[in-house]
Design a protein around this motif. Structure first.
Motif, PDB file in Angstrom:
ATOM      1  N   ILE A  59      -1.713   2.897   6.172  1.00  0.00           N
ATOM      2  CA  ILE A  59      -1.007   3.657   7.216  1.00  0.00           C
ATOM      3  C   ILE A  59      -0.021   2.746   7.939  1.00  0.00           C
ATOM      4  O   ILE A  59      -0.421   1.721   8.507  1.00  0.00           O
ATOM      5  CB  ILE A  59      -2.016   4.243   8.227  1.00  0.00           C
ATOM      6  N   CYS A  60       1.271   3.107   7.886  1.00  0.00           N
ATOM      7  CA  CYS A  60       2.312   2.320   8.557  1.00  0.00           C
ATOM      8  C   CYS A  60       2.204   0.852   8.156  1.00  0.00           C
ATOM      9  O   CYS A  60       2.306  -0.047   9.006  1.00  0.00           O
ATOM     10  CB  CYS A  60       2.230   2.468  10.073  1.00  0.00           C
ATOM     11  N   ALA A  61       1.988   0.611   6.869  1.00  0.00           N
ATOM     12  CA  ALA A  61       1.690  -0.733   6.385  1.00  0.00           C
ATOM     13  C   ALA A  61       2.872  -1.345   5.640  1.00  0.00           C
ATOM     14  O   ALA A  61       3.281  -0.856   4.593  1.00  0.00           O
ATOM     15  CB  ALA A  61       0.462  -0.691   5.482  1.00  0.00           C
ATOM     16  N   GLY A  62       3.396  -2.439   6.177  1.00  0.00           N
ATOM     17  CA  GLY A  62       4.416  -3.217   5.502  1.00  0.00           C
ATOM     18  C   GLY A  62       3.792  -4.173   4.503  1.00  0.00           C
ATOM     19  O   GLY A  62       2.565  -4.217   4.348  1.00  0.00           O
ATOM     20  N   PRO A  63       4.612  -4.971   3.814  1.00  0.00           N
ATOM     21  CA  PRO A  63       4.109  -5.858   2.753  1.00  0.00           C
ATOM     22  C   PRO A  63       3.000  -6.807   3.204  1.00  0.00           C
ATOM     23  O   PRO A  63       2.007  -6.982   2.486  1.00  0.00           O
ATOM     24  CB  PRO A  63       5.360  -6.629   2.326  1.00  0.00           C
ATOM     25  N   GLU A  64       3.147  -7.436   4.375  1.00  0.00           N
ATOM     26  CA  GLU A  64       2.121  -8.377   4.830  1.00  0.00           C
ATOM     27  C   GLU A  64       0.808  -7.669   5.120  1.00  0.00           C
ATOM     28  O   GLU A  64      -0.270  -8.161   4.767  1.00  0.00           O
ATOM     29  CB  GLU A  64       2.601  -9.113   6.078  1.00  0.00           C
ATOM     30  N   ALA A  65       0.889  -6.515   5.767  1.00  0.00           N
ATOM     31  CA  ALA A  65      -0.323  -5.765   6.070  1.00  0.00           C
ATOM     32  C   ALA A  65      -1.005  -5.311   4.791  1.00  0.00           C
ATOM     33  O   ALA A  65      -2.239  -5.396   4.665  1.00  0.00           O
ATOM     34  CB  ALA A  65       0.006  -4.563   6.949  1.00  0.00           C
ATOM     35  N   VAL A  66      -0.224  -4.826   3.826  1.00  0.00           N
ATOM     36  CA  VAL A  66      -0.798  -4.384   2.554  1.00  0.00           C
ATOM     37  C   VAL A  66      -1.516  -5.532   1.872  1.00  0.00           C
ATOM     38  O   VAL A  66      -2.620  -5.366   1.327  1.00  0.00           O
ATOM     39  CB  VAL A  66       0.304  -3.799   1.638  1.00  0.00           C
ATOM     40  N   ARG A  67      -0.928  -6.703   1.894  1.00  0.00           N
ATOM     41  CA  ARG A  67      -1.561  -7.870   1.274  1.00  0.00           C
ATOM     42  C   ARG A  67      -2.902  -8.179   1.949  1.00  0.00           C
ATOM     43  O   ARG A  67      -3.905  -8.458   1.282  1.00  0.00           O
ATOM     44  CB  ARG A  67      -0.620  -9.071   1.356  1.00  0.00           C
ATOM     45  N   ALA A  68      -2.916  -8.091   3.260  1.00  0.00           N
ATOM     46  CA  ALA A  68      -4.159  -8.352   3.996  1.00  0.00           C
ATOM     47  C   ALA A  68      -5.215  -7.296   3.684  1.00  0.00           C
ATOM     48  O   ALA A  68      -6.402  -7.612   3.502  1.00  0.00           O
ATOM     49  CB  ALA A  68      -3.874  -8.401   5.492  1.00  0.00           C
ATOM     50  N   PHE A  69      -4.800  -6.032   3.613  1.00  0.00           N
ATOM     51  CA  PHE A  69      -5.747  -4.961   3.297  1.00  0.00           C
ATOM     52  C   PHE A  69      -6.269  -5.112   1.868  1.00  0.00           C
ATOM     53  O   PHE A  69      -7.445  -4.856   1.600  1.00  0.00           O
ATOM     54  CB  PHE A  69      -5.083  -3.599   3.480  1.00  0.00           C
ATOM     55  N   ALA A  70      -5.403  -5.511   0.940  1.00  0.00           N
ATOM     56  CA  ALA A  70      -5.833  -5.711  -0.447  1.00  0.00           C
ATOM     57  C   ALA A  70      -6.876  -6.819  -0.532  1.00  0.00           C
ATOM     58  O   ALA A  70      -7.867  -6.701  -1.268  1.00  0.00           O
ATOM     59  CB  ALA A  70      -4.634  -6.030  -1.329  1.00  0.00           C
ATOM     60  N   ASP A  71      -6.674  -7.904   0.228  1.00  0.00           N
ATOM     61  CA  ASP A  71      -7.645  -9.001   0.222  1.00  0.00           C
ATOM     62  C   ASP A  71      -9.005  -8.514   0.711  1.00  0.00           C
ATOM     63  O   ASP A  71     -10.050  -8.835   0.124  1.00  0.00           O
ATOM     64  CB  ASP A  71      -7.150 -10.135   1.123  1.00  0.00           C
ATOM     65  N   ARG A  72      -8.996  -7.726   1.792  1.00  0.00           N
ATOM     66  CA  ARG A  72     -10.261  -7.217   2.329  1.00  0.00           C
ATOM     67  C   ARG A  72     -10.912  -6.244   1.348  1.00  0.00           C
ATOM     68  O   ARG A  72     -12.139  -6.292   1.138  1.00  0.00           O
ATOM     69  CB  ARG A  72     -10.012  -6.532   3.680  1.00  0.00           C
ATOM     70  N   ALA A  73     -10.117  -5.386   0.734  1.00  0.00           N
ATOM     71  CA  ALA A  73     -10.660  -4.415  -0.215  1.00  0.00           C
ATOM     72  C   ALA A  73     -11.238  -5.111  -1.440  1.00  0.00           C
ATOM     73  O   ALA A  73     -12.286  -4.711  -1.966  1.00  0.00           O
ATOM     74  CB  ALA A  73      -9.563  -3.438  -0.635  1.00  0.00           C
ATOM     75  N   ARG A  74     -10.570  -6.152  -1.889  1.00  0.00           N
ATOM     76  CA  ARG A  74     -11.048  -6.899  -3.053  1.00  0.00           C
ATOM     77  C   ARG A  74     -12.401  -7.551  -2.750  1.00  0.00           C
ATOM     78  O   ARG A  74     -13.319  -7.526  -3.573  1.00  0.00           O
ATOM     79  CB  ARG A  74     -10.019  -7.961  -3.431  1.00  0.00           C
ATOM     80  N   ARG A  75     -12.524  -8.133  -1.561  1.00  0.00           N
ATOM     81  CA  ARG A  75     -13.777  -8.784  -1.185  1.00  0.00           C
ATOM     82  C   ARG A  75     -14.915  -7.763  -1.061  1.00  0.00           C
ATOM     83  O   ARG A  75     -16.052  -8.043  -1.427  1.00  0.00           O
ATOM     84  CB  ARG A  75     -13.619  -9.528   0.141  1.00  0.00           C
ATOM     85  N   ALA A  76     -14.601  -6.591  -0.533  1.00  0.00           N
ATOM     86  CA  ALA A  76     -15.631  -5.565  -0.320  1.00  0.00           C
ATOM     87  C   ALA A  76     -16.050  -4.897  -1.624  1.00  0.00           C
ATOM     88  O   ALA A  76     -17.180  -4.411  -1.745  1.00  0.00           O
ATOM     89  CB  ALA A  76     -15.117  -4.516   0.661  1.00  0.00           C
ATOM     90  N   GLY A  77     -15.149  -4.861  -2.610  1.00  0.00           N
ATOM     91  CA  GLY A  77     -15.429  -4.141  -3.847  1.00  0.00           C
ATOM     92  C   GLY A  77     -15.064  -2.676  -3.702  1.00  0.00           C
ATOM     93  O   GLY A  77     -15.039  -2.139  -2.588  1.00  0.00           O
ATOM     94  N   ARG A  78     -14.790  -2.027  -4.813  1.00  0.00           N
ATOM     95  CA  ARG A  78     -14.329  -0.634  -4.746  1.00  0.00           C
ATOM     96  C   ARG A  78     -15.481   0.311  -4.418  1.00  0.00           C
ATOM     97  O   ARG A  78     -16.467   0.371  -5.126  1.00  0.00           O
ATOM     98  CB  ARG A  78     -13.679  -0.208  -6.067  1.00  0.00           C
ATOM     99  N   ARG A  79     -15.302   1.051  -3.324  1.00  0.00           N
ATOM    100  CA  ARG A  79     -16.275   2.066  -2.928  1.00  0.00           C
ATOM    101  C   ARG A  79     -15.618   3.443  -2.803  1.00  0.00           C
ATOM    102  O   ARG A  79     -16.278   4.414  -2.469  1.00  0.00           O
ATOM    103  CB  ARG A  79     -16.919   1.677  -1.595  1.00  0.00           C
ATOM    104  N   CYS A  80     -14.322   3.512  -3.026  1.00  0.00           N
ATOM    105  CA  CYS A  80     -13.579   4.769  -2.862  1.00  0.00           C
ATOM    106  C   CYS A  80     -13.370   5.448  -4.216  1.00  0.00           C
ATOM    107  O   CYS A  80     -13.449   4.815  -5.267  1.00  0.00           O
ATOM    108  CB  CYS A  80     -12.222   4.501  -2.199  1.00  0.00           C
ATOM    109  N   SER A  81     -13.075   6.741  -4.167  1.00  0.00           N
ATOM    110  CA  SER A  81     -12.778   7.487  -5.394  1.00  0.00           C
ATOM    111  C   SER A  81     -11.284   7.575  -5.655  1.00  0.00           C
ATOM    112  O   SER A  81     -10.868   7.994  -6.735  1.00  0.00           O
ATOM    113  CB  SER A  81     -13.371   8.899  -5.306  1.00  0.00           C
ATOM    114  N   SER A  82     -10.473   7.171  -4.653  1.00  0.00           N
ATOM    115  CA  SER A  82      -9.019   7.200  -4.849  1.00  0.00           C
ATOM    116  C   SER A  82      -8.343   6.317  -3.808  1.00  0.00           C
ATOM    117  O   SER A  82      -8.921   6.006  -2.759  1.00  0.00           O
ATOM    118  CB  SER A  82      -8.475   8.636  -4.735  1.00  0.00           C
ATOM    119  N   ILE A  83      -7.119   5.908  -4.142  1.00  0.00           N
ATOM    120  CA  ILE A  83      -6.201   5.304  -3.181  1.00  0.00           C
ATOM    121  C   ILE A  83      -5.078   6.313  -3.023  1.00  0.00           C
ATOM    122  O   ILE A  83      -4.524   6.789  -4.015  1.00  0.00           O
ATOM    123  CB  ILE A  83      -5.630   3.965  -3.685  1.00  0.00           C
TER     124      ILE A  83
END
Length: 280
Positions: free
Chosen positions: A71-95
């Motif tokens: 949400i309202c995510a620029g490149p730096e924010a997306v990178r940070a969210f991807a790092d957190r999502a990668r560490r947590a592992g996939r728990r969602c059914s979609s992006i």
């Protein structure tokens, strides 16, 4: 030098989160509606809300529940969210979300989360703020009554299976999906044309805030397709939405669904942006 950080938001962060969501009330309607009802408590919200801060100011969000939504995510924010999502592992059914940040998020996650079952890279976001001018609303389309859940469910299951490619009845036998269908009926946001106990056309207002709402689940019984039912049905749902729910109505549609896009344009919807969905 800009200091950035990400963290899971807490209930006390609600006002700041709503300010970010309010920057694009149409595109963010789905998440905004959930937050306005449930706040930021993960148990009530059905997932965590991640926040990205620049110099101590909350500038971007990512909803991490059954869907992962930047949400309202620029490149730096997306990178940070991807790092957190990668560490947590996939728990969602979609992006799912606006095309540009969602595509960027998926490029970063695909090496560890891939392959996806399907990627829909361009789903036009269509919007209108006025009733249909050239299509007469179908007078037979009405709110579904609370005692008609069993009549509506087969149409909802057929729509979901056709749209997503898997049945919503898998896993828990459809209990969560049936509860969601009943919730929409109970809130007066489920509409259908029912003939002889069978749904011919249906649609729901799946997300609603005071500023915008989103139509979803549009479906015509295959036996009735090509008979001009969809446009009058959509015109009727649009009228209900504008009169009773919000001043702006949106939906997003698969780019390959040319008949649906043409129908929505006839009713008055205009393409204003693009969403992307990655399905697992």
């Amino acid at each position: 030098m800009t200091q950035t950080t990400t963290r899971v938001l807490e209930p006390s962060d609600l006002d700041a989160a709503l300010e970010v969501l309010g920057r694009d009330p149409v595109a963010n309607a789905f998440v905004t509606a959930r937050v306005q009802v449930a706040g930021l408590d993960p148990w009530r919200l059905g997932g965590e809300m991640w926040g990205w801060y620049a110099d101590g100011i909350l500038t971007s969000l990512c909803y991490a529940g059954a869907n992962l939504v930047p949400i309202c995510a620029g490149p730096e924010a997306v990178r940070a969210f991807a790092d957190r999502a990668r560490r947590a592992g996939r728990r969602c059914s979609s992006i799912v979300g606006p095309s540009e940040p969602t595509a960027r998020l998926w490029r970063l996650l695909e090496p560890s989360w891939g392959p996806a079952r399907e990627v829909r890279a361009h789903q036009p976001l269509m919007v209108t703020d006025r009733p249909a001018e050239h299509v007469t609303p179908d007078p037979g389309v009405r709110r579904v009554r609370k005692n008609e859940v069993d009549i509506l469910m087969p149409a909802c299951v057929a729509m979901f299976t056709e749209e997503v490619g898997v049945s919503p009845m898998a896993g828990d036998g459809g209990l969560l999906y049936q509860a969601r269908v009943a919730e929409l009926i109970g809130s007066g946001r489920s509409f259908a044309r029912i003939e002889d106990g069978k749904v011919v056309f249906k649609a729901e207002i799946g997300a609603a805030t005071s500023k915008a709402c989103q139509i979803q689940g549009v479906w015509v019984d295959p036996a009735y397709r090509g008979q001009g039912i969809a446009a009058p049905g959509m015109a009727a749902v649009l009228r209900y939405a504008l009169e009773d729910v919000a001043p702006v109505v949106s939906l997003y549609v698969n780019d390959f669904n040319a008949p649906a896009r043409a129908t929505y344009r006839r009713v008055g919807f205009e393409e204003t942006g693009s969403f992307m969905s990655v399905l697992f």
